[in-house]
Design a protein around this motif. Structure first.
Motif, PDB file in Angstrom:
ATOM      1  N   LEU A   5       0.821  -1.207   0.000  1.00  0.00           N
ATOM      2  CA  LEU A   5       0.000   0.000   0.000  1.00  0.00           C
ATOM      3  C   LEU A   5       0.858   1.261   0.000  1.00  0.00           C
ATOM      4  O   LEU A   5       0.517   2.247  -0.652  1.00  0.00           O
ATOM      5  CB  LEU A   5      -0.934  -0.007   1.207  1.00  0.00           C
ATOM      6  N   ILE A   6       1.967   1.248   0.712  1.00  0.00           N
ATOM      7  CA  ILE A   6       2.870   2.394   0.721  1.00  0.00           C
ATOM      8  C   ILE A   6       3.473   2.604  -0.663  1.00  0.00           C
ATOM      9  O   ILE A   6       3.560   3.728  -1.157  1.00  0.00           O
ATOM     10  CB  ILE A   6       3.961   2.225   1.793  1.00  0.00           C
ATOM     11  N   ILE A   7       3.868   1.520  -1.312  1.00  0.00           N
ATOM     12  CA  ILE A   7       4.443   1.621  -2.662  1.00  0.00           C
ATOM     13  C   ILE A   7       3.412   2.172  -3.637  1.00  0.00           C
ATOM     14  O   ILE A   7       3.710   3.061  -4.442  1.00  0.00           O
ATOM     15  CB  ILE A   7       4.979   0.248  -3.126  1.00  0.00           C
ATOM     16  N   PHE A   8       2.166   1.677  -3.561  1.00  0.00           N
ATOM     17  CA  PHE A   8       1.117   2.195  -4.439  1.00  0.00           C
ATOM     18  C   PHE A   8       0.870   3.680  -4.188  1.00  0.00           C
ATOM     19  O   PHE A   8       0.661   4.447  -5.115  1.00  0.00           O
ATOM     20  CB  PHE A   8      -0.186   1.416  -4.266  1.00  0.00           C
ATOM     21  N   GLY A   9       0.887   4.086  -2.932  1.00  0.00           N
ATOM     22  CA  GLY A   9       0.693   5.487  -2.596  1.00  0.00           C
ATOM     23  C   GLY A   9       1.797   6.365  -3.158  1.00  0.00           C
ATOM     24  O   GLY A   9       1.535   7.438  -3.712  1.00  0.00           O
ATOM     25  N   VAL A  10       3.039   5.911  -3.035  1.00  0.00           N
ATOM     26  CA  VAL A  10       4.173   6.678  -3.562  1.00  0.00           C
ATOM     27  C   VAL A  10       4.090   6.771  -5.084  1.00  0.00           C
ATOM     28  O   VAL A  10       4.348   7.831  -5.670  1.00  0.00           O
ATOM     29  CB  VAL A  10       5.507   6.044  -3.111  1.00  0.00           C
ATOM     30  N   VAL A  11       3.701   5.690  -5.738  1.00  0.00           N
ATOM     31  CA  VAL A  11       3.565   5.697  -7.197  1.00  0.00           C
ATOM     32  C   VAL A  11       2.462   6.670  -7.621  1.00  0.00           C
ATOM     33  O   VAL A  11       2.632   7.432  -8.582  1.00  0.00           O
ATOM     34  CB  VAL A  11       3.293   4.271  -7.727  1.00  0.00           C
TER      35      VAL A  11
END
Length: 66
Positions: A5-11
């Motif tokens: 979820l953090i990676i998706f948010g950063v993307v």
């Protein structure tokens, strides 16, 4: 799950920041994209753009897994 979820948010934040430049790319207007306009009807199917995006994402995933 948290990491994903953090990676998706950063993307998503990154895509939002570079959106003015992404909008200038010819994606969606490439040869091979189907766009039919008639009275009261508009059909759009980005075949070529979808294949190009899929190839780039597959290449990036392959590079990050190495």
């Amino acid at each position: 799950m948290q990491r994903l979820l953090i990676i998706f948010g950063v993307v998503l934040i990154g895509a939002g920041l570079v959106w003015p430049w992404l909008a200038k790319l010819p994606l969606g207007r490439l040869p091979g994209d189907i766009h039919i306009q008639r009275d009261g009807f508009d059909f759009y199917f980005p075949i070529t753009s979808g294949l190009l995006v899929s190839a780039v994402v597959s290449l990036l995933i392959w590079l990050f897994r190495r």
